[in-house]
Enzyme design. Structure first.
Site, mmCIF file in Angstrom:
data_model
loop_
_atom_site.group_PDB
_atom_site.id
_atom_site.type_symbol
_atom_site.label_atom_id
_atom_site.label_comp_id
_atom_site.label_asym_id
_atom_site.label_seq_id
_atom_site.Cartn_x
_atom_site.Cartn_y
_atom_site.Cartn_z
ATOM 1 N N LYS A 107 -2.024 -8.681 0.542
ATOM 2 C CA LYS A 107 -0.939 -9.622 0.906
ATOM 3 C C LYS A 107 -1.480 -10.979 1.337
ATOM 4 O O LYS A 107 -0.868 -12.008 1.072
ATOM 5 C CB LYS A 107 -0.063 -9.048 2.021
ATOM 6 C CG LYS A 107 -0.801 -8.727 3.310
ATOM 7 C CD LYS A 107 -0.603 -7.318 3.708
ATOM 8 C CE LYS A 107 -1.642 -6.853 4.686
ATOM 9 N NZ LYS A 107 -1.716 -5.427 4.787
ATOM 10 N N GLU A 131 2.940 -4.262 -5.745
ATOM 11 C CA GLU A 131 3.983 -3.604 -4.945
ATOM 12 C C GLU A 131 3.481 -3.229 -3.543
ATOM 13 O O GLU A 131 4.205 -3.355 -2.555
ATOM 14 C CB GLU A 131 4.461 -2.341 -5.676
ATOM 15 C CG GLU A 131 5.516 -1.539 -4.947
ATOM 16 C CD GLU A 131 6.823 -2.295 -4.779
ATOM 17 O OE1 GLU A 131 7.525 -2.475 -5.768
ATOM 18 O OE2 GLU A 131 7.145 -2.718 -3.641
ATOM 19 N N VAL A 134 3.516 -5.451 0.186
ATOM 20 C CA VAL A 134 4.584 -5.582 1.196
ATOM 21 C C VAL A 134 5.092 -4.187 1.557
ATOM 22 O O VAL A 134 5.516 -3.428 0.683
ATOM 23 C CB VAL A 134 5.764 -6.431 0.676
ATOM 24 C CG1 VAL A 134 6.885 -6.503 1.710
ATOM 25 C CG2 VAL A 134 5.298 -7.830 0.317
ATOM 26 N N GLU A 192 -6.381 -3.216 14.639
ATOM 27 C CA GLU A 192 -7.812 -3.453 14.472
ATOM 28 C C GLU A 192 -8.393 -3.976 15.783
ATOM 29 O O GLU A 192 -7.650 -4.380 16.679
ATOM 30 C CB GLU A 192 -8.015 -4.460 13.345
ATOM 31 C CG GLU A 192 -7.581 -3.861 12.018
ATOM 32 C CD GLU A 192 -7.734 -4.815 10.855
ATOM 33 O OE1 GLU A 192 -8.588 -5.710 10.933
ATOM 34 O OE2 GLU A 192 -6.997 -4.633 9.886
ATOM 35 N N ASP A 203 0.336 -11.398 9.717
ATOM 36 C CA ASP A 203 0.463 -10.366 8.678
ATOM 37 C C ASP A 203 1.925 -10.279 8.190
ATOM 38 O O ASP A 203 2.185 -10.220 6.987
ATOM 39 C CB ASP A 203 -0.008 -9.020 9.264
ATOM 40 C CG ASP A 203 0.228 -7.876 8.311
ATOM 41 O OD1 ASP A 203 -0.570 -7.702 7.386
ATOM 42 O OD2 ASP A 203 1.229 -7.149 8.494
ATOM 43 N N LYS A 207 3.867 -11.272 4.321
ATOM 44 C CA LYS A 207 4.825 -10.427 3.590
ATOM 45 C C LYS A 207 6.148 -11.168 3.368
ATOM 46 O O LYS A 207 6.779 -11.010 2.320
ATOM 47 C CB LYS A 207 5.040 -9.123 4.345
ATOM 48 C CG LYS A 207 3.752 -8.289 4.351
ATOM 49 C CD LYS A 207 3.744 -7.230 5.403
ATOM 50 C CE LYS A 207 2.423 -6.480 5.407
ATOM 51 N NZ LYS A 207 2.272 -5.612 6.571
ATOM 52 N N GLY A 304 -0.985 3.129 5.385
ATOM 53 C CA GLY A 304 -1.525 4.485 5.254
ATOM 54 C C GLY A 304 -2.086 4.677 3.862
ATOM 55 O O GLY A 304 -1.593 4.086 2.895
HETATM 56 N N1 NAP Z 1 -4.682 0.367 4.897
HETATM 57 C C1 NAP Z 1 -3.395 0.261 4.596
HETATM 58 O O1 NAP Z 1 -2.583 1.067 5.016
HETATM 59 C C2 NAP Z 1 -2.912 -0.865 3.718
HETATM 60 C C3 NAP Z 1 -1.534 -0.988 3.461
HETATM 61 C C4 NAP Z 1 -1.072 -1.998 2.603
HETATM 62 C C5 NAP Z 1 -1.997 -2.878 2.056
HETATM 63 N N2 NAP Z 1 -3.323 -2.755 2.352
HETATM 64 C C6 NAP Z 1 -4.261 -3.692 1.744
HETATM 65 O O2 NAP Z 1 -5.159 -2.965 0.917
HETATM 66 C C7 NAP Z 1 -6.428 -3.593 0.912
HETATM 67 C C8 NAP Z 1 -7.501 -2.580 1.313
HETATM 68 O O3 NAP Z 1 -7.224 -2.108 2.615
HETATM 69 P P1 NAP Z 1 -8.022 -0.871 3.240
HETATM 70 O O4 NAP Z 1 -7.263 -0.460 4.432
HETATM 71 O O5 NAP Z 1 -8.350 0.114 2.194
HETATM 72 O O6 NAP Z 1 -9.375 -1.614 3.720
HETATM 73 P P2 NAP Z 1 -10.768 -0.934 3.994
HETATM 74 O O7 NAP Z 1 -10.617 0.479 4.431
HETATM 75 O O8 NAP Z 1 -11.545 -1.889 4.857
HETATM 76 O O9 NAP Z 1 -11.426 -0.888 2.531
HETATM 77 C C9 NAP Z 1 -11.918 -1.998 1.855
HETATM 78 C C10 NAP Z 1 -13.245 -1.561 1.237
HETATM 79 O O10 NAP Z 1 -13.691 -2.570 0.353
HETATM 80 C C11 NAP Z 1 -15.060 -2.846 0.660
HETATM 81 N N3 NAP Z 1 -15.415 -4.176 0.253
HETATM 82 C C12 NAP Z 1 -15.044 -5.349 0.822
HETATM 83 N N4 NAP Z 1 -15.614 -6.369 0.169
HETATM 84 C C13 NAP Z 1 -16.363 -5.826 -0.827
HETATM 85 C C14 NAP Z 1 -17.197 -6.362 -1.827
HETATM 86 N N5 NAP Z 1 -17.386 -7.661 -1.927
HETATM 87 N N6 NAP Z 1 -17.808 -5.510 -2.690
HETATM 88 C C15 NAP Z 1 -17.629 -4.187 -2.587
HETATM 89 N N7 NAP Z 1 -16.857 -3.608 -1.655
HETATM 90 C C16 NAP Z 1 -16.231 -4.434 -0.779
HETATM 91 C C17 NAP Z 1 -15.139 -2.653 2.144
HETATM 92 O O11 NAP Z 1 -16.474 -2.510 2.559
HETATM 93 P P3 NAP Z 1 -16.868 -2.988 4.078
HETATM 94 O O12 NAP Z 1 -16.162 -2.059 4.980
HETATM 95 O O13 NAP Z 1 -18.341 -2.884 4.077
HETATM 96 O O14 NAP Z 1 -16.358 -4.400 4.204
HETATM 97 C C18 NAP Z 1 -14.331 -1.373 2.311
HETATM 98 O O15 NAP Z 1 -15.086 -0.220 2.004
HETATM 99 C C19 NAP Z 1 -6.294 -4.802 1.831
HETATM 100 O O16 NAP Z 1 -5.949 -5.937 1.078
HETATM 101 C C20 NAP Z 1 -5.125 -4.433 2.732
HETATM 102 O O17 NAP Z 1 -4.455 -5.567 3.264
HETATM 103 C C21 NAP Z 1 -3.787 -1.779 3.161
#
Ligand code: NAP
Length: 429
Positions: A107, A131, A134, A192, A203, A207, A304
């Site tokens: 987002k 999708e 948001v 966080e 955040d 959205k 999640g």
């Molecule tokens: N979590 C949710 O519930 C949720 C909900 C809606 C949307 N989102 C979105 O989904 C996306 C991912 O979220 P997430 O919660 O999965 O985050 P996350 O757990 O931090 O996962 C992101 C992964 O990507 C890795 N990464 C970052 N930069 C990289 C690079 N240059 N090369 C290779 N790997 C890289 C990170 O490694 P490091 O940890 O070493 O940086 C981490 O392992 C974000 O845009 C977030 O806003 C998440």
């Protein structure tokens, strides 16, 4: 078309792992729905990251260079789930330029560089779907773009940040302080260690920028969104709002008036009987007013691993269907209108003000004078006994413009010794 569509995954964190799980668990249904299997064949990780157990379990190749995915002619779609702006923005652009379709949940990136990426996808005749960006697991963008396409939306109100909704729920129901609930949200993994984007409303603003595009076809920039968070919100004001018949919620709103919109994020007093007041804990909801359907609300988990991944896999399936029919290259939403922001004089609301004033004769009269000079009436006033030296006065105004409210704030600052403890919009009458 190939019976197996290969996908390259950028990032193997919470959501990336969820995508692998959903694809593995629901493969049979996916195959029956789209007539092809969806398989993640390569995943980009950071050098030195150990994801070998996941690679073995899901039979995929780990790579540390984006080129290994872009140069693979068998990979048709790239899923970006790394987060943040860079290198995600560059990687998505490179993927589109290499002829890949893209799905992302990012987002932050969509709100700030969405137009650039959408235009590039269109130029490249590729699809870009998002999708999950948001309200994670709530299929709200597709609902607005498809199911509400023929409707005239006038208002979109959202509880689109689970962390702050969890904190506010605890503040209201358990009479806890902002600091206590933030600590608990961090311990539970909802917030966080740096909670800025959540508690300061950023955040939610990302959205609302995306929702404004879908609901009204307008491209709003982050500096056009009025953003206020819940940082430091006083437990006393949350309790007082409750006594007056309202629940405090962090509401993202995008509201149309004639041909302009107003996009805001802030703590709002929501009437107890309004559907958004019943959205508790980390859950999300989007409430829409439109002339055809009337009122509708979409409720579910805003984050999640599996809910978010479910939205991502639905995007993948949509793209495969378009690849099959040779109809790729259309935008997620085709609705476009000139962007016009409602001026403060036209932005009308009731407001809740909480003031600390010297407990002296004539102080309340001064407040009445300020309100009367600004031509703003009181709807409710409550004076609470203070520490002897100060009194706490809480009031709800009649509906007034943002301009008149600013006049009141200015007069309070210049003409009185009051301290403005909190100021929130009031809605849901
Ligand atoms: N979590 C949710 O519930 C949720 C909900 C809606 C949307 N989102 C979105 O989904 C996306 C991912 O979220 P997430 O919660 O999965 O985050 P996350 O757990 O931090 O996962 C992101 C992964 O990507 C890795 N990464 C970052 N930069 C990289 C690079 N240059 N090369 C290779 N790997 C890289 C990170 O490694 P490091 O940890 O070493 O940086 C981490 O392992 C974000 O845009 C977030 O806003 C998440």
């Amino acid at each position: 078309m190939e019976k197996t569509v290969k996908v390259g995954l950028l990032g193997l964190g919470v959501v990336g792992t969820g995508v692998l799980e959903i694809l593995a668990d629901h493969q049979e249904k996916i195959k029956k729905s789209i007539g092809a299997s969806l398989v993640v064949s390569k995943a980009l990780i950071r050098p030195g990251e150990d994801k070998s157990a996941l690679a073995k379990k899901y039979n995929l190749e780990l790579v540390t260079e984006l080129e290994a995915i872009l140069a693979d002619p068998e990979i048709a779609i790239v899923v970006e789930v790394m987060g943040r702006i860079e290198p995600a923005r560059t990687f998505i652009k490179k993927a589109l330029l290499s002829g890949k379709h893209v799905v992302t949940a990012n987002k932050d990136l969509l709100a700030q560089y969405g137009s650039e990426l959408v235009d590039l996808a269109r130029d490249q005749q590729r699809n870009l779907y998002y999708e999950a960006s948001v309200a994670g697991g709530i299929p709200i963008l597709r609902t607005i773009a498809n199911s509400l396409a023929a409707d005239d939306i006038t208002e979109v109100l959202g509880i689109v940040n689970g962390t702050t909704n969890y904190m506010l729920t605890k503040m209201v129901q358990e009479h806890r302080t902002y600091e206590e609930t933030l600590k608990e949200a961090q311990e539970l993994g909802f917030a966080e260690s740096d909670p800025t984007n959540d508690v300061d409303g950023i955040d939610a603003a990302y959205k609302m920028v995306i929702l404004s595009k879908f609901a009204f076809g307008m491209t709003v920039t982050m500096d056009q969104v009025k953003i206020k968070g819940i940082r430091g919100l006083a437990a006393e004001d949350v309790s007082m709002a409750d006594r007056l018949g309202y629940t405090v919620k962090l509401i993202g709103s995008t509201i149309k008036k004639d041909d302009s919109i107003s996009v805001e994020v802030g703590p709002v007093l929501v009437a107890h009987h309004h559907p958004l007041a019943s959205i508790h804990n980390e859950m999300n909801a989007v409430f829409i007013k439109s002339s055809g359907i009337g009122e509708s609300m979409y409720y579910g988990p805003g984050a999640g691993s599996r809910p978010t991944a479910t939205s991502i896999v639905a995007d993948l399936m949509t793209i495969v269907n378009k690849m099959k029919k040779n109809t790729v290259g259309h935008r997620f939403t085709g609705y476009t209108q000139p962007t016009k922001i409602t001026p403060p004089t036209e932005n009308i609301s009731k407001y809740f003000l909480s003031l600390e004033m010297p407990d002296e004769h004539g102080q309340f009269l001064k407040l009445a004078e300020i309100m009367s000079q600004a031509e703003v009436g009181f709807e409710q006033v409550v004076q609470e006994k203070g520490d002897g030296a100060h009194a706490r006065v809480v009031l709800i105004t009649h509906a007034t413009s943002e301009t008149k409210l600013a006049t009141i704030q200015q007069a309070i600052k210049e003409k009185t010794k009051y301290k403005l403890l909190s100021l929130m919009k009031v809605m849901g009458e």
